[in-house]
Design a protein around this motif. Structure first.
Motif, mmCIF file in Angstrom:
data_model
loop_
_atom_site.group_PDB
_atom_site.id
_atom_site.type_symbol
_atom_site.label_atom_id
_atom_site.label_comp_id
_atom_site.label_asym_id
_atom_site.label_seq_id
_atom_site.Cartn_x
_atom_site.Cartn_y
_atom_site.Cartn_z
ATOM 1 N N ASN A 53 6.239 46.878 31.552
ATOM 2 C CA ASN A 53 7.602 46.918 30.992
ATOM 3 C C ASN A 53 8.639 47.077 32.104
ATOM 4 N N TYR A 54 8.362 47.996 33.012
ATOM 5 C CA TYR A 54 9.215 48.244 34.184
ATOM 6 C C TYR A 54 8.332 48.799 35.289
ATOM 7 N N PHE A 55 8.846 48.752 36.511
ATOM 8 C CA PHE A 55 8.315 49.592 37.582
ATOM 9 C C PHE A 55 9.159 50.866 37.536
ATOM 10 N N PHE A 56 8.557 51.973 37.170
ATOM 11 C CA PHE A 56 9.302 53.226 37.048
ATOM 12 C C PHE A 56 9.321 53.931 38.408
ATOM 13 N N LYS A 57 10.538 54.127 38.929
ATOM 14 C CA LYS A 57 10.716 54.678 40.266
ATOM 15 C C LYS A 57 11.538 55.956 40.207
ATOM 16 N N SER A 58 11.375 56.795 41.225
ATOM 17 C CA SER A 58 12.269 57.936 41.383
ATOM 18 C C SER A 58 13.582 57.423 41.979
ATOM 19 N N HIS A 59 14.633 58.244 41.901
ATOM 20 C CA HIS A 59 15.910 57.857 42.502
ATOM 21 C C HIS A 59 15.743 57.617 44.007
ATOM 22 N N GLU A 60 14.913 58.445 44.652
ATOM 23 C CA GLU A 60 14.715 58.311 46.094
ATOM 24 C C GLU A 60 14.020 56.988 46.431
ATOM 25 N N GLU A 61 12.983 56.642 45.660
ATOM 26 C CA GLU A 61 12.265 55.380 45.894
ATOM 27 C C GLU A 61 13.184 54.186 45.701
ATOM 28 N N PHE A 62 13.972 54.228 44.639
ATOM 29 C CA PHE A 62 14.862 53.110 44.327
ATOM 30 C C PHE A 62 15.905 52.930 45.430
ATOM 31 N N GLU A 63 16.483 54.029 45.878
ATOM 32 C CA GLU A 63 17.518 53.946 46.916
ATOM 33 C C GLU A 63 16.937 53.444 48.237
ATOM 34 N N ARG A 64 15.675 53.759 48.499
ATOM 35 C CA ARG A 64 15.025 53.234 49.705
ATOM 36 C C ARG A 64 14.851 51.711 49.595
ATOM 37 N N MET A 65 14.472 51.219 48.397
ATOM 38 C CA MET A 65 14.321 49.767 48.196
ATOM 39 C C MET A 65 15.662 49.038 48.396
ATOM 40 N N ILE A 66 16.751 49.655 47.918
ATOM 41 C CA ILE A 66 18.080 49.072 48.113
ATOM 42 C C ILE A 66 18.396 48.984 49.606
ATOM 43 N N ALA A 67 18.171 50.091 50.309
ATOM 44 C CA ALA A 67 18.501 50.157 51.736
ATOM 45 C C ALA A 67 17.707 49.150 52.555
ATOM 46 N N GLU A 68 16.471 48.854 52.129
ATOM 47 C CA GLU A 68 15.602 47.939 52.876
ATOM 48 C C GLU A 68 15.772 46.488 52.447
ATOM 49 N N GLY A 69 16.711 46.221 51.517
ATOM 50 C CA GLY A 69 16.986 44.844 51.096
ATOM 51 C C GLY A 69 15.931 44.258 50.183
ATOM 52 N N HIS A 74 20.918 45.137 41.729
ATOM 53 C CA HIS A 74 20.716 46.468 41.169
ATOM 54 C C HIS A 74 22.027 46.951 40.571
ATOM 55 N N ALA A 75 21.910 47.870 39.647
ATOM 56 C CA ALA A 75 23.089 48.446 39.005
ATOM 57 C C ALA A 75 22.753 49.863 38.570
ATOM 58 N N LYS A 76 23.783 50.679 38.481
ATOM 59 C CA LYS A 76 23.609 52.027 37.948
ATOM 60 C C LYS A 76 24.245 52.042 36.566
ATOM 61 N N TYR A 77 23.453 52.425 35.577
ATOM 62 C CA TYR A 77 23.883 52.341 34.182
ATOM 63 C C TYR A 77 23.569 53.657 33.492
ATOM 64 N N VAL A 78 24.586 54.358 33.030
ATOM 65 C CA VAL A 78 24.424 55.656 32.348
ATOM 66 C C VAL A 78 23.485 56.558 33.157
ATOM 67 N N SER A 79 23.798 56.731 34.435
ATOM 68 C CA SER A 79 23.149 57.651 35.388
ATOM 69 C C SER A 79 21.773 57.203 35.890
ATOM 70 N N ASN A 80 21.303 56.018 35.495
ATOM 71 C CA ASN A 80 20.025 55.512 36.006
ATOM 72 C C ASN A 80 20.202 54.169 36.693
ATOM 73 N N TYR A 81 19.351 53.932 37.704
ATOM 74 C CA TYR A 81 19.327 52.643 38.383
ATOM 75 C C TYR A 81 18.444 51.648 37.625
ATOM 76 N N TYR A 82 18.867 50.381 37.675
ATOM 77 C CA TYR A 82 18.049 49.265 37.200
ATOM 78 C C TYR A 82 18.158 48.174 38.254
ATOM 79 N N GLY A 83 17.092 47.415 38.470
ATOM 80 C CA GLY A 83 17.190 46.349 39.458
ATOM 81 C C GLY A 83 15.988 45.425 39.447
ATOM 82 N N THR A 84 16.095 44.335 40.212
ATOM 83 C CA THR A 84 15.057 43.302 40.272
ATOM 84 C C THR A 84 14.479 43.201 41.669
ATOM 85 N N PRO A 85 13.202 43.508 41.848
ATOM 86 C CA PRO A 85 12.575 43.294 43.157
ATOM 87 C C PRO A 85 12.659 41.818 43.551
#
Length: 203
Positions: A53-69, A74-85
């Motif tokens: 259904n999703y890859f469920f990530k922690s906020h730290e994991e998700f932010e690392r994926m953003i930083a590494e391109g 990605h978007a932040k929606y109602v306090s949670n991140y969503y995005g496409t690898p």
């Protein structure tokens, strides 16, 4: 004739409109379409499986994926991140496979900047009252969170004009049929095929 590149189909719309249900039904009817699994920091709902259904990530994991391109969007929606690898989507398109993204509106508009040749479909609820009923029916959100989702939904519906198509999700099977018709028509567009056919004539 094998296509040089697959078609990127982006399905989005307000929370609660039924994107996941419609996407699941579409995948059952058309097994040729590849489905890109999104990543999110929200908690899994009952019955949801990590990696399906999703890859469920922690906020730290998700932010690392953003930083590494590693995120296509990605978007932040109602306090949670969503995005496409990114990797899976680009690899499947290069193989000539159609790929569907089921993502939030903010993310869809990001993808449009890097993939303007994609097909952008806005999934619309029959009414705002019906949308609220569907969100309430999940039984997973507080009244305050539901109110927040409804406020965001109205803002997202206002962005409908940035999409190529609007499909009403009144009944799932009808919504799926409409999307299939759009995909078929888009795959027959002259500007997607003319280069290949000119090459065929030259050969």
């Amino acid at each position: 004739m094998k296509r040089e590149k697959g078609l990127l189909i982006v399905l989005s719309g307000p929370s609660g409109v039924g994107k996941g249900t419609v996407c699941g039904a579409l995948r059952e009817k058309d097994t040729q379409i590849k489905y890109s699994v999104s990543a999110t920091t929200r908690k899994p709902r009952e019955g949801e499986v990590d990696g399906i259904n999703y890859f469920f990530k922690s906020h730290e994991e998700f932010e690392r994926m953003i930083a590494e391109g590693d995120m296509l969007e990605h978007a932040k929606y109602v306090s949670n991140y969503y995005g496409t690898p990114r990797k899976y989507v680009e690899e499947e398109l290069e193989k000539g496979h159609d790929v569907i993204l089921e993502i939030e509106v903010q993310g869809a508009l990001q993808v449009k900047e890097s993939f303007p040749e994609g097909v952008f479909i806005f999934l619309m609820p029959p009414s705002l009252n019906e949308l609220r009923s569907r969100i309430e029916g999940r039984g997973t959100e507080t009244d305050d969170l539901i109110d927040s989702r409804m406020t965001v939904a109205k803002e997202e519906i206002d962005m409908m004009d940035k999409y190529d198509y609007v499909v009403e999700n009144d009944k799932v099977e009808l919504a799926v049929s409409r999307i299939q018709s759009i995909v078929t028509a888009e795959n027959c567009r002259k500007d997607r095929l003319i280069h290949q056919y000119k090459q065929l004539m030259e050969d």
